[in-house]
Design a protein around this motif. Structure first.
Motif, PDB file in Angstrom:
ATOM      1  N   ASP A 112       0.830  16.018  24.979  1.00 10.44           N
ATOM      2  CA  ASP A 112       2.085  15.284  25.177  1.00 10.44           C
ATOM      3  C   ASP A 112       2.219  14.205  24.098  1.00 10.44           C
ATOM      4  O   ASP A 112       2.039  13.017  24.355  1.00 10.44           O
ATOM      5  N   ILE A 113       2.521  14.647  22.884  1.00  8.36           N
ATOM      6  CA  ILE A 113       2.752  13.778  21.729  1.00  8.36           C
ATOM      7  C   ILE A 113       4.110  14.184  21.171  1.00  8.36           C
ATOM      8  O   ILE A 113       4.389  15.370  21.018  1.00  8.36           O
ATOM      9  N   PRO A 114       4.964  13.208  20.851  1.00  4.11           N
ATOM     10  CA  PRO A 114       6.288  13.581  20.327  1.00  4.11           C
ATOM     11  C   PRO A 114       6.189  14.269  18.963  1.00  4.11           C
ATOM     12  O   PRO A 114       5.235  14.068  18.219  1.00  4.11           O
ATOM     13  N   VAL A 115       7.185  15.073  18.674  1.00  7.52           N
ATOM     14  CA  VAL A 115       7.279  15.781  17.399  1.00  7.52           C
ATOM     15  C   VAL A 115       8.399  15.142  16.585  1.00  7.52           C
ATOM     16  O   VAL A 115       9.471  14.837  17.121  1.00  7.52           O
ATOM     17  N   ASP A 116       8.167  14.946  15.303  1.00  5.85           N
ATOM     18  CA  ASP A 116       9.191  14.441  14.378  1.00  5.85           C
ATOM     19  C   ASP A 116      10.057  15.643  13.994  1.00  5.85           C
ATOM     20  O   ASP A 116       9.658  16.473  13.181  1.00  5.85           O
ATOM     21  N   ASP A 117      11.233  15.757  14.586  1.00  6.22           N
ATOM     22  CA  ASP A 117      12.091  16.932  14.400  1.00  6.22           C
ATOM     23  C   ASP A 117      12.536  17.119  12.949  1.00  6.22           C
ATOM     24  O   ASP A 117      12.628  18.252  12.461  1.00  6.22           O
ATOM     25  N   VAL A 118      12.822  16.036  12.252  1.00  6.46           N
ATOM     26  CA  VAL A 118      13.251  16.131  10.857  1.00  6.46           C
ATOM     27  C   VAL A 118      12.105  16.677  10.010  1.00  6.46           C
ATOM     28  O   VAL A 118      12.284  17.610   9.222  1.00  6.46           O
ATOM     29  N   GLU A 122      11.636  20.315   7.835  1.00 10.06           N
ATOM     30  CA  GLU A 122      11.199  20.341   6.438  1.00 10.06           C
ATOM     31  C   GLU A 122       9.973  21.232   6.262  1.00 10.06           C
ATOM     32  O   GLU A 122       9.886  22.011   5.316  1.00 10.06           O
ATOM     33  N   LEU A 123       9.034  21.113   7.176  1.00 11.02           N
ATOM     34  CA  LEU A 123       7.806  21.907   7.096  1.00 11.02           C
ATOM     35  C   LEU A 123       8.075  23.384   7.330  1.00 11.02           C
ATOM     36  O   LEU A 123       7.473  24.240   6.679  1.00 11.02           O
ATOM     37  N   LYS A 124       8.976  23.682   8.242  1.00 11.41           N
ATOM     38  CA  LYS A 124       9.339  25.082   8.466  1.00 11.41           C
ATOM     39  C   LYS A 124       9.935  25.688   7.200  1.00 11.41           C
ATOM     40  O   LYS A 124       9.636  26.820   6.851  1.00 11.41           O
ATOM     41  N   GLU A 125      10.784  24.919   6.526  1.00 17.11           N
ATOM     42  CA  GLU A 125      11.375  25.391   5.260  1.00 17.11           C
ATOM     43  C   GLU A 125      10.300  25.621   4.208  1.00 17.11           C
ATOM     44  O   GLU A 125      10.359  26.580   3.447  1.00 17.11           O
ATOM     45  N   LYS A 126       9.329  24.756   4.173  1.00 17.49           N
ATOM     46  CA  LYS A 126       8.300  24.825   3.140  1.00 17.49           C
ATOM     47  C   LYS A 126       7.258  25.910   3.425  1.00 17.49           C
ATOM     48  O   LYS A 126       6.847  26.621   2.522  1.00 17.49           O
TER      49      LYS A 126
END
Length: 129
Positions: A112-118, A122-126
């Motif tokens: 239960d740790i938040p994810v930085d959506d932005v 970016e990482l998905k694109e990369k």
């Protein structure tokens, strides 16, 4: 007094001759310790006269085992580790460090740790094309 939700952990770092690493791994499985990491070919010095540095002067090497666990389970494991050690030949060097630490995260995916959506996009694109 330990609070109910408070988690106090220790990291047990066991060093043992490489020749005995597989035995220790089998022993940990036998006593139901399944959360550990092993690093082989470790150079170490236990004392001025006991060293394993993979050299002509100091032959041999060790394995390092890393076992995270709750503090209240450590004493029981120490008894079992001492018993295991006593079953090995006398010349085997086995040492232990116990280090405090804060937390065990077994899986970031489920934690239960938040994810930085932005950043995630970016990482998905990369990385995921």
């Amino acid at each position: 007094m330990e609070l109910e939700n408070e988690k106090i952990y220790k990291m047990l770092m066991i060093h043992i001759n490489d020749s005995q690493a597989r035995r220790l791994e089998e022993f940990l499985e036998y006593i139901n310790i399944h959360n550990y990491a092993v690093e082989s070919n470790v150079n170490r010095a236990v004392s001025e006269k006991v060293k394993q540095k993979q050299s002509k002067t100091w032959p041999g090497s060790s394995s390092a085992f890393f076992i995270p666990m709750k503090e209240n389970k450590v004493d029981d494991l120490l008894v079992k580790l001492k018993t295991f050690r006593m079953a090995l030949p006398k010349g085997i060097v086995m040492s232990l460090w116990i280090v405090p630490f804060d937390r065990v995260i077994k899986s970031f995916y489920e934690e239960d740790i938040p994810v930085d959506d932005v950043l995630l996009e970016e990482l998905k694109e990369k990385f995921i094309k």
